[in-house]
Write a protein that holds these residues in place. Structure first.
Motif, PDB file in Angstrom:
ATOM      1  N   LYS A 197      10.413  11.867  -9.262  1.00  0.00           N
ATOM      2  CA  LYS A 197      10.802  12.194  -7.873  1.00  0.00           C
ATOM      3  C   LYS A 197      11.206  13.634  -7.782  1.00  0.00           C
ATOM      4  CE  LYS A 197      12.677  10.573  -3.345  1.00  0.00           C
ATOM      5  NZ  LYS A 197      13.183  12.004  -3.102  1.00  0.00           N
ATOM      6  N   GLY A 198      10.660  14.410  -7.104  1.00  0.00           N
ATOM      7  CA  GLY A 198      11.296  15.722  -6.713  1.00  0.00           C
ATOM      8  C   GLY A 198      12.730  15.771  -6.000  1.00  0.00           C
ATOM      9  N   GLU A 199      13.505  16.640  -6.545  1.00  0.00           N
ATOM     10  CA  GLU A 199      14.919  16.811  -6.220  1.00  0.00           C
ATOM     11  C   GLU A 199      15.334  17.829  -5.349  1.00  0.00           C
ATOM     12  OE1 GLU A 199      16.961  14.334  -5.815  1.00  0.00           O
ATOM     13  OE2 GLU A 199      15.683  12.686  -6.758  1.00  0.00           O
ATOM     14  N   LEU A 200      14.590  19.262  -5.640  1.00  0.00           N
ATOM     15  CA  LEU A 200      15.037  20.550  -5.280  1.00  0.00           C
ATOM     16  C   LEU A 200      13.721  21.270  -5.045  1.00  0.00           C
ATOM     17  CD1 LEU A 200      17.618  21.912  -4.545  1.00  0.00           C
ATOM     18  CD2 LEU A 200      17.464  23.054  -6.768  1.00  0.00           C
ATOM     19  N   GLY A 201      13.788  22.254  -4.040  1.00  0.00           N
ATOM     20  CA  GLY A 201      12.844  23.494  -4.245  1.00  0.00           C
ATOM     21  C   GLY A 201      11.145  22.806  -3.903  1.00  0.00           C
ATOM     22  N   LEU A 296      17.476  32.132  -0.569  1.00  0.00           N
ATOM     23  CA  LEU A 296      16.458  32.584   0.076  1.00  0.00           C
ATOM     24  C   LEU A 296      16.571  32.047   1.630  1.00  0.00           C
ATOM     25  CD1 LEU A 296      13.608  34.337   0.245  1.00  0.00           C
ATOM     26  CD2 LEU A 296      12.548  32.088  -0.544  1.00  0.00           C
ATOM     27  N   VAL A 297      16.719  30.771   1.752  1.00  0.00           N
ATOM     28  CA  VAL A 297      16.653  29.999   3.162  1.00  0.00           C
ATOM     29  C   VAL A 297      18.012  29.355   3.435  1.00  0.00           C
ATOM     30  CG1 VAL A 297      14.274  29.743   2.862  1.00  0.00           C
ATOM     31  CG2 VAL A 297      15.796  27.862   2.013  1.00  0.00           C
ATOM     32  N   GLU A 298      18.862  29.029   2.690  1.00  0.00           N
ATOM     33  CA  GLU A 298      20.048  28.407   2.972  1.00  0.00           C
ATOM     34  C   GLU A 298      21.202  29.070   3.454  1.00  0.00           C
ATOM     35  OE1 GLU A 298      20.665  24.542   0.929  1.00  0.00           O
ATOM     36  OE2 GLU A 298      18.948  25.056  -0.320  1.00  0.00           O
ATOM     37  N   THR A 299      21.237  30.363   3.045  1.00  0.00           N
ATOM     38  CA  THR A 299      22.568  31.147   3.256  1.00  0.00           C
ATOM     39  C   THR A 299      22.185  32.143   4.240  1.00  0.00           C
ATOM     40  OG1 THR A 299      23.343  30.429   1.112  1.00  0.00           O
ATOM     41  CG2 THR A 299      24.388  32.125   2.422  1.00  0.00           C
ATOM     42  N   ALA A 300      23.053  32.366   5.313  1.00  0.00           N
ATOM     43  CA  ALA A 300      22.704  33.564   6.200  1.00  0.00           C
ATOM     44  C   ALA A 300      23.916  34.549   6.170  1.00  0.00           C
ATOM     45  CB  ALA A 300      22.533  33.131   7.608  1.00  0.00           C
ATOM     46  N   ASN A 301      23.945  35.912   5.976  1.00  0.00           N
ATOM     47  CA  ASN A 301      24.929  36.889   6.067  1.00  0.00           C
ATOM     48  C   ASN A 301      24.481  37.844   6.900  1.00  0.00           C
ATOM     49  OD1 ASN A 301      26.811  36.335   3.561  1.00  0.00           O
ATOM     50  ND2 ASN A 301      24.564  35.928   3.017  1.00  0.00           N
ATOM     51  N   THR A 389      12.075  29.964   9.870  1.00  0.00           N
ATOM     52  CA  THR A 389      10.795  30.879   9.683  1.00  0.00           C
ATOM     53  C   THR A 389       9.436  29.427   9.132  1.00  0.00           C
ATOM     54  OG1 THR A 389      11.085  30.920   7.185  1.00  0.00           O
ATOM     55  CG2 THR A 389      11.771  32.606   8.647  1.00  0.00           C
ATOM     56  N   ASN A 390      10.210  28.195   9.089  1.00  0.00           N
ATOM     57  CA  ASN A 390       9.322  27.165   8.758  1.00  0.00           C
ATOM     58  C   ASN A 390       8.735  27.312   7.486  1.00  0.00           C
ATOM     59  OD1 ASN A 390       9.566  25.769  11.676  1.00  0.00           O
ATOM     60  ND2 ASN A 390       8.066  27.408  12.085  1.00  0.00           N
ATOM     61  N   SER A 391       9.676  27.629   6.295  1.00  0.00           N
ATOM     62  CA  SER A 391       9.384  27.583   5.035  1.00  0.00           C
ATOM     63  C   SER A 391       8.965  26.336   4.279  1.00  0.00           C
ATOM     64  CB  SER A 391      10.541  28.381   4.388  1.00  0.00           C
ATOM     65  OG  SER A 391      11.654  27.462   4.203  1.00  0.00           O
ATOM     66  N   LEU A 392       9.508  25.091   5.119  1.00  0.00           N
ATOM     67  CA  LEU A 392       9.466  23.857   4.459  1.00  0.00           C
ATOM     68  C   LEU A 392      10.209  23.550   3.629  1.00  0.00           C
ATOM     69  CD1 LEU A 392       5.328  23.383   4.453  1.00  0.00           C
ATOM     70  CD2 LEU A 392       6.923  22.934   6.365  1.00  0.00           C
ATOM     71  N   ALA A 394      13.851  22.854   1.930  1.00  0.00           N
ATOM     72  CA  ALA A 394      14.841  21.961   2.390  1.00  0.00           C
ATOM     73  C   ALA A 394      16.135  22.886   2.915  1.00  0.00           C
ATOM     74  CB  ALA A 394      15.426  21.022   1.366  1.00  0.00           C
ATOM     75  N   ASN A 395      16.788  22.309   4.090  1.00  0.00           N
ATOM     76  CA  ASN A 395      18.247  22.931   4.561  1.00  0.00           C
ATOM     77  C   ASN A 395      17.924  24.286   5.019  1.00  0.00           C
ATOM     78  OD1 ASN A 395      19.395  20.464   3.864  1.00  0.00           O
ATOM     79  ND2 ASN A 395      19.471  21.270   1.683  1.00  0.00           N
ATOM     80  N   GLU A 396      16.924  24.874   5.737  1.00  0.00           N
ATOM     81  CA  GLU A 396      16.778  26.109   5.772  1.00  0.00           C
ATOM     82  C   GLU A 396      17.418  26.455   7.241  1.00  0.00           C
ATOM     83  OE1 GLU A 396      13.514  29.477   7.810  1.00  0.00           O
ATOM     84  OE2 GLU A 396      12.786  27.652   6.718  1.00  0.00           O
ATOM     85  N   THR A 397      18.300  27.396   6.995  1.00  0.00           N
ATOM     86  CA  THR A 397      19.181  27.641   8.487  1.00  0.00           C
ATOM     87  C   THR A 397      18.451  28.867   9.171  1.00  0.00           C
ATOM     88  OG1 THR A 397      21.090  28.473   9.122  1.00  0.00           O
ATOM     89  CG2 THR A 397      20.508  29.593   7.000  1.00  0.00           C
ATOM     90  N   SER A 398      18.837  28.722  10.311  1.00  0.00           N
ATOM     91  CA  SER A 398      18.038  29.771  11.221  1.00  0.00           C
ATOM     92  C   SER A 398      18.994  30.969  11.753  1.00  0.00           C
ATOM     93  CB  SER A 398      17.900  28.909  12.817  1.00  0.00           C
ATOM     94  OG  SER A 398      17.005  28.020  12.656  1.00  0.00           O
ATOM     95  N   GLY A 399      20.349  31.024  10.789  1.00  0.00           N
ATOM     96  CA  GLY A 399      21.123  32.096  11.073  1.00  0.00           C
ATOM     97  C   GLY A 399      21.687  31.921  12.347  1.00  0.00           C
ATOM     98  N   SER A 400      22.430  33.148  12.657  1.00  0.00           N
ATOM     99  CA  SER A 400      23.009  33.050  14.122  1.00  0.00           C
ATOM    100  C   SER A 400      22.483  34.333  14.913  1.00  0.00           C
ATOM    101  CB  SER A 400      24.658  33.074  13.918  1.00  0.00           C
ATOM    102  OG  SER A 400      25.382  33.299  15.044  1.00  0.00           O
ATOM    103  N   LEU A 401      22.185  34.249  16.036  1.00  0.00           N
ATOM    104  CA  LEU A 401      21.824  35.024  16.941  1.00  0.00           C
ATOM    105  C   LEU A 401      22.659  34.760  18.458  1.00  0.00           C
ATOM    106  CD1 LEU A 401      20.167  37.723  16.800  1.00  0.00           C
ATOM    107  CD2 LEU A 401      18.247  36.552  17.966  1.00  0.00           C
ATOM    108  N   ASP A 402      23.930  34.515  18.367  1.00  0.00           N
ATOM    109  CA  ASP A 402      24.943  34.118  19.461  1.00  0.00           C
ATOM    110  C   ASP A 402      25.409  35.378  19.997  1.00  0.00           C
ATOM    111  OD1 ASP A 402      26.114  32.952  21.748  1.00  0.00           O
ATOM    112  OD2 ASP A 402      27.549  32.105  20.260  1.00  0.00           O
ATOM    113  N   PHE A 403      25.163  36.178  21.026  1.00  0.00           N
ATOM    114  CA  PHE A 403      25.750  37.244  21.518  1.00  0.00           C
ATOM    115  C   PHE A 403      26.482  36.955  22.828  1.00  0.00           C
ATOM    116  CE2 PHE A 403      22.067  39.203  19.105  1.00  0.00           C
ATOM    117  CZ  PHE A 403      22.839  39.841  18.120  1.00  0.00           C
TER     118      PHE A 403
END
Length: 571
Positions: A197-201, A296-301, A389-392, A394-403
């Motif tokens: 069973k796939g567990e990551l990526g 690539l998808v889970e951490t936003a800076n 970005t709908n990468s599919l 797991a756990n993709e974050t959208s980042g923050s654009l709260d102004f």
């Protein structure tokens, strides 16, 4: 401007012809040796790949046992595959043996010593064990390939038996590990059911495709084994391996909190290479506890100054300044905040073009004010920030654009006050290298051989083509002019357009930013060949522990150049 640059590039190419020749020869030798190992010896990590290929029939539907699909790169080079290995044991007695017990200890020991890493004497002792119905041969008799098993069986030794087990094997231990992912063995009631069973990526995201279980279990009285489909990634094994080596050297030397590097075909959106540190060994899972997140998808800076190329392009498109127009660098007030250029005092009056090459925060503040902060935020949304970005994956974050804070709207023009993931930045940056058109960054080339082939996905014409091309020209100055901040990325092989970034890191325990000497997020976005970009390369390095007297761009350049050289050698 373009005529002058073309002349400079021709002169530059002539001056570096000798250096280019030397680099090509060296890299050529390395690649020949590497591919010689794969093509002639058929080995990787001391594993004979021909043995494993032997056990995978072309017609997989004839296999009685459930099989997971293989994962390949875009050229068909294997990345992950199911393999069957065998453990050998000897039957010495017992009513159940029905006469199939070792008959001739001496002969059996002599023969087996030719195939496993035990001496004849050691094997004789095992076969002479009293009070045991069967004995195993330890590590020497385990993980045997199908080829070795067949060779031993051909010897006709009575009483020697084998027990098979299926494993998921990854050709390279470290290979885009968080993107490729891994599997866990599962308890199954029948060989018709999947063993993993796939567990990551990708292994997890496309588990139902790889395992063939999309319909399995939904039908009662299932009689046929689930057969997974193969998946071809957009990765290039040759480039990926070179990237992994370069990243490991930089990681060991400067010991950052984390780092990442992503190479994209800017004309198609294909992810050619992707790596990060910390990483983990795909086969042993060593290092997985150091960082589970796929950066690539889970951490936003906060992206920092690389975002200035988008600010500049938006300003050019709206014609809010005249080419060659000047502004006063150094400092500027933004509501109750004072924004300074990185050298604190600026460079006097300079053009906006030079302001981008010098990475002036003040210049970007002026451009955002002219664009209008609300319109600029809308432009950031068009670039895809603040949304998945709908990468599919797991756990993709959208980042923050709260102004909610108006100061942040202005400061976002130089990459502060909002956060983004590397995949969001990659997609937004495709606009500059692709005449203003934004492409979706994808990592799946095709599913199944000859089926579901890769399709370029356009996200629309986000920036005017002339504006994108204008900024690309300025980025060449950023590399080649003496005042440019990206001189570390000047290449002997190809003209590079680049923009560096050095972002402060938000304090996770409160307001403001960290203030340590190395508390920065260093990054670069680069395009090459600059005349007609084929590749987009984004790299970052966060909080290096040891800088060895180097600035962030110089550290990153040590990952950049080996990959660019490897890419261009085949052009």
């Amino acid at each position: 401007m373009k005529d002058k640059k073309e002349q400079q590039r021709i002169e530059y190419s002539v001056q570096n012809l000798l250096a280019l020749s030397i680099i090509v020869i060296i890299i050529g030798i390395v690649l020949v040796l590497r591919f010689g190992q794969l093509s002639l010896l058929k080995t990787v990590n001391k594993v004979d790949l021909s043995n494993y290929q032997h056990e995978i029939p072309e017609n997989r539907s004839s296999i009685a046992e459930a099989r997971r699909g293989n994962i390949y790169d875009q050229h068909g080079q294997p990345i992950a595959m199911d393999t069957t290995s065998y453990s050998m044991y000897a039957v010495l007695g017992g009513d159940w043996a029905e006469g199939e017990v070792v008959q001739d200890i001496e002969q059996t020991a002599t023969v087996l010593a030719r195939y496993i890493d035990l001496s004849e004497e050691e094997i004789r002792k095992l076969l002479s064990t009293e009070g045991s119905d069967q004995v195993e041969f330890g590590p020497a008799g385990s993980q045997l390939t199908p080829k070795v098993k067949e060779q031993i069986e051909a010897e006709g030794l009575i009483g020697i038996q084998f027990k098979g087990s299926t494993h998921r094997y990854y050709i390279n231990d470290y290979f885009a590990s968080h993107l490729v992912g891994y599997v866990q063995e599962v308890k199954r009631e029948s060989i018709l059911q999947p063993a993993f069973k796939g567990e990551l990526g990708v292994e997890a995201t496309f588990d139902d495709v790889l395992s063939g279980t999309k319909d399995f279990g939904e039908k009662k009285n299932q009689k046929q084994a689930s057969q997974g489909q193969d998946i071809y990634l957009t990765l290039d094994t040759r480039i990926q391996n070179i990237l992994e080596d370069a990243m490991e050297k930089v990681n060991q030397t400067y010991q950052p909190k984390n780092l990442g590097a992503y190479l994209v075909d800017v004309k198609t959106g294909k992810l050619i290479a992707a790596g990060q540190r910390p990483s983990f060994n795909l086969n042993t899972r060593e290092g997985i506890d150091d960082l589970w997140s796929n950066l690539l998808v889970e951490t936003a800076n906060e992206p920092g100054s690389t975002i200035k190329i988008l600010t500049m392009a938006s300003a050019v498109e709206r014609q809010v300044f005249e080419p060659g127009e000047k502004f006063m660098s150094g400092k500027v007030e933004v509501y109750d905040q004072l924004v300074r250029d990185y050298n604190l005092y600026g460079w006097g009056e300079i053009t906006f073009e030079e302001g981008l090459a010098r990475s002036s925060n003040v210049g970007m503040v002026e451009l955002v004010n002219r664009i209008g902060d609300q319109e600029w935020v809308q432009q950031l949304e068009k670039f895809g920030f603040g949304q998945s970005t709908n990468s599919l994956l797991a756990n993709e974050t959208s980042g923050s654009l709260d102004f909610s804070n108006p100061v942040s709207r202005i400061m976002s023009g130089f990459g502060q006050g909002f956060s983004a993931t590397p995949i969001q930045l990659l997609q937004a940056f495709t606009t500059i290298g692709n005449h203003g058109e934004m492409l979706k960054v994808q990592y799946i080339d095709q599913i199944g051989k000859g089926e579901n082939s890769y399709q370029v996905q356009s996200m629309g014409q986000v920036i005017d083509p002339k504006a994108a091309d204008y900024v690309l020209d300025i980025m060449v100055d950023t590399v080649h002019e003496p005042y440019g901040t990206a001189q570390s990325f000047k290449s002997n092989q190809v003209t590079v357009a680049a923009k560096t970034g050095t972002a402060q890191i938000a304090n996770p325990d409160g307001a403001g930013y960290l203030t340590g000497e190395n508390d920065y997020y260093h990054s670069v976005v680069a395009y090459f060949p600059a005349e007609d970009p084929q590749y987009l390369f984004y790299l970052f390095l966060k909080q290096p522990t040891e800088n060895h007297g180097k600035i962030g761009s110089q550290m990153i350049a040590e990952m950049f150049h080996p990959v660019v050289d490897a890419v261009m050698i085949n052009q």
